[in-house]
Design a protein around this motif. Structure first.
Motif, short mmCIF file in Angstrom:
data_model
loop_
_atom_site.label_atom_id
_atom_site.label_comp_id
_atom_site.label_asym_id
_atom_site.label_seq_id
_atom_site.Cartn_x
_atom_site.Cartn_y
_atom_site.Cartn_z
N ARG A 126 35.54 36.16 -4.64
CA ARG A 126 36.59 37.20 -4.67
C ARG A 126 37.89 36.64 -5.23
O ARG A 126 38.61 37.33 -5.96
CB ARG A 126 36.81 37.77 -3.27
CG ARG A 126 35.68 38.62 -2.76
CD ARG A 126 36.01 39.27 -1.44
NE ARG A 126 37.05 40.27 -1.57
CZ ARG A 126 37.53 40.99 -0.56
NH1 ARG A 126 37.05 40.80 0.67
NH2 ARG A 126 38.46 41.89 -0.75
N GLU A 127 38.20 35.40 -4.90
CA GLU A 127 39.40 34.77 -5.45
C GLU A 127 39.31 34.64 -6.97
O GLU A 127 40.31 34.80 -7.68
CB GLU A 127 39.59 33.38 -4.83
CG GLU A 127 39.90 33.39 -3.36
CD GLU A 127 39.92 31.99 -2.75
OE1 GLU A 127 40.14 31.89 -1.53
OE2 GLU A 127 39.70 31.02 -3.50
N ARG A 128 38.10 34.38 -7.46
CA ARG A 128 37.89 34.19 -8.89
C ARG A 128 37.62 35.52 -9.61
O ARG A 128 37.52 35.55 -10.83
CB ARG A 128 36.72 33.24 -9.12
CG ARG A 128 36.90 31.88 -8.46
CD ARG A 128 35.70 30.97 -8.68
NE ARG A 128 35.61 30.54 -10.08
CZ ARG A 128 34.53 30.64 -10.84
NH1 ARG A 128 33.43 31.19 -10.36
NH2 ARG A 128 34.55 30.21 -12.09
N ARG A 129 37.45 36.59 -8.85
CA ARG A 129 37.20 37.93 -9.38
C ARG A 129 35.87 38.04 -10.12
O ARG A 129 35.68 38.91 -10.96
CB ARG A 129 38.34 38.38 -10.30
CG ARG A 129 39.71 38.42 -9.66
CD ARG A 129 39.84 39.52 -8.66
NE ARG A 129 39.67 40.85 -9.25
CZ ARG A 129 39.67 41.98 -8.55
NH1 ARG A 129 39.80 41.95 -7.23
NH2 ARG A 129 39.52 43.15 -9.16
N ARG A 130 34.92 37.16 -9.76
CA ARG A 130 33.59 37.28 -10.35
C ARG A 130 32.60 36.45 -9.54
O ARG A 130 32.97 35.46 -8.91
CB ARG A 130 33.58 36.81 -11.81
CG ARG A 130 33.90 35.35 -12.02
CD ARG A 130 33.91 35.02 -13.52
NE ARG A 130 34.12 33.62 -13.79
CZ ARG A 130 35.30 33.01 -13.84
NH1 ARG A 130 36.40 33.72 -13.60
NH2 ARG A 130 35.39 31.72 -14.11
N ASP A 163 27.51 45.05 -1.06
CA ASP A 163 27.70 45.34 -2.49
C ASP A 163 28.62 46.55 -2.66
O ASP A 163 29.51 46.54 -3.53
CB ASP A 163 26.36 45.59 -3.16
CG ASP A 163 26.49 45.86 -4.64
OD1 ASP A 163 26.90 44.93 -5.38
OD2 ASP A 163 26.21 46.98 -5.08
N LYS A 164 28.43 47.58 -1.85
CA LYS A 164 29.30 48.75 -1.93
C LYS A 164 30.73 48.41 -1.49
O LYS A 164 31.71 48.86 -2.09
CB LYS A 164 28.74 49.88 -1.06
CG LYS A 164 27.48 50.52 -1.63
CD LYS A 164 26.99 51.65 -0.75
CE LYS A 164 25.73 52.29 -1.33
NZ LYS A 164 25.21 53.38 -0.46
N GLU A 165 30.84 47.62 -0.43
CA GLU A 165 32.17 47.28 0.09
C GLU A 165 32.97 46.43 -0.90
O GLU A 165 34.21 46.48 -0.91
CB GLU A 165 32.03 46.52 1.41
CG GLU A 165 31.53 47.40 2.55
CD GLU A 165 31.27 46.62 3.83
OE1 GLU A 165 31.00 47.27 4.85
OE2 GLU A 165 31.33 45.38 3.81
N LEU A 166 32.26 45.68 -1.75
CA LEU A 166 32.95 44.81 -2.70
C LEU A 166 33.12 45.45 -4.07
O LEU A 166 33.52 44.76 -5.03
CB LEU A 166 32.18 43.49 -2.84
CG LEU A 166 32.12 42.60 -1.59
CD1 LEU A 166 31.30 41.36 -1.85
CD2 LEU A 166 33.53 42.21 -1.14
N ALA A 167 32.83 46.73 -4.19
CA ALA A 167 32.99 47.42 -5.47
C ALA A 167 34.41 47.24 -5.99
O ALA A 167 35.38 47.42 -5.26
CB ALA A 167 32.67 48.90 -5.31
N GLY A 168 34.53 46.85 -7.26
CA GLY A 168 35.84 46.67 -7.87
C GLY A 168 36.40 45.27 -7.75
O GLY A 168 37.45 44.97 -8.33
N VAL A 171 32.56 41.08 -7.71
CA VAL A 171 31.46 40.40 -7.02
C VAL A 171 30.34 41.40 -6.80
O VAL A 171 30.57 42.52 -6.33
CB VAL A 171 31.92 39.80 -5.68
CG1 VAL A 171 30.76 39.08 -5.00
CG2 VAL A 171 33.09 38.87 -5.89
N ARG A 172 29.11 41.00 -7.13
CA ARG A 172 27.96 41.88 -7.03
C ARG A 172 26.88 41.24 -6.17
O ARG A 172 26.68 40.03 -6.21
CB ARG A 172 27.38 42.13 -8.42
CG ARG A 172 28.24 42.96 -9.38
CD ARG A 172 28.00 44.42 -9.20
NE ARG A 172 26.62 44.66 -8.78
CZ ARG A 172 25.54 44.46 -9.56
NH1 ARG A 172 25.68 44.08 -10.82
NH2 ARG A 172 24.34 44.69 -9.08
N LEU A 173 26.15 42.08 -5.43
CA LEU A 173 25.03 41.61 -4.60
C LEU A 173 23.78 42.38 -4.94
O LEU A 173 23.83 43.58 -5.23
CB LEU A 173 25.34 41.77 -3.11
CG LEU A 173 26.19 40.70 -2.44
CD1 LEU A 173 27.66 40.88 -2.79
CD2 LEU A 173 26.01 40.72 -0.92
#
Length: 261
Positions: A126-130, A163-168, A171-173
């Motif tokens: 999340r810090e790296r945005r990817r 994955d839904k909570e991290l949308a935007g 980061v993808r799961l």
């Protein structure tokens, strides 16, 4: 260069992920319990693909082992761009015949380790945005199968929810749900793989290829192979007991528990 960390990396789906990602030019961190086997496989991958391969011996059924991998995932100087939570095992005997200690170990490896390692990885991603996390579950997540199926159902629900909570966030799961794959899984669990029909077997490399395609397509669930997609669809439509009878007996033996090692 992306660095990928893979648990349960020396055999089966984990080893297939390592081959594929090394072939794509990823640096690797391989995690498993057997240090000698880790070193042997790491040397093979370095020689074949000319990539950096780090080994980390850790038993994910222990807090010490989980903490060691968490520490590596939180290393911001050597960030991990893809985490594959693949480590897992099966119990030969059904619930009630297997030792409670084995059931609790399964919960530790399949649930607690996945939760904690995903958390450590996502913290830095999340810090790296990817970043990407692939959590290996099973078609058993959609079938009644005691602690194993329940733990894999948790993996699917957790992965899709996060994955839904991290949308935007960048980061993808993805939850990967293969069926029967030709690996060491059944042999290690002491299961009789001859009871499984030939049509049901999948190839580990093809399972990994399907997972990577689905991850690239933005999906949070991957069920490799049309046969198993049909099985999952059928389980959602059929009476609950229909598939449960097959699921609980496939490969199982009754009697004393089979050791993990």
């Amino acid at each position: 260069m992306t660095t990928s960390l893979i648990t349960g990396a020396t055999a089966g789906i984990g080893a297939a992920f390592a081959r594929r990602l090394a072939g794509d030019g990823h640096a690797l961190v391989l995690v498993a319990r057997d240090e000698a086997r880790l070193e042997e496989y790491a040397s093979e991958l370095r020689e074949r693909y000319a990539v950096s391969v780090e080994v980390l011996s850790a038993d994910l059924s222990t807090d010490k082992g989980i903490e060691a991998v968490e520490t590596r995932l939180r290393d911001r100087d050597r960030p991990v761009g893809l985490l594959v939570n693949n480590a897992g095992f099966g119990n030969r005997a059904p619930f009630g015949d297997s030792a409670m200690a084995d059931e609790l170990t399964m919960v530790k490896v399949h649930i607690e380790a996945v939760l904690r390692l995903t958390g450590a990885a996502v913290e830095v991603m999340r810090e790296r945005r990817r970043g990407y996390v692939v959590n290996v579950a099973s078609v058993a997540a959609f079938l009644p199968r005691g602690t194993y199926g329940a733990s894999k159902a948790w993996v699917v629900s957790f992965t899709q929810g996060v994955d839904k909570e991290l949308a935007g966030t960048g980061v993808r799961l993805l939850a990967l749900c293969p069926g029967f794959v030709r690996t060491e899984f059944h042999e290690r669990a002491g299961m009789d793989a001859t009871a499984i029909p030939e049509w049901a077997w999948l190839d580990a490399d093809r399972v990994v290829a399907a997972a990577i395609r689905d991850l690239a397509r933005g999906r949070s669930l991957s069920v490799p192979d049309a046969r198993y997609k049909a099985v999952v669809t059928a389980t959602r439509m059929a009476p609950s007991g229909l598939f449960g009878r097959f699921s609980t007996k496939a490969g199982r033996k009754y009697g004393p528990r089979y050791p993990r090692d």
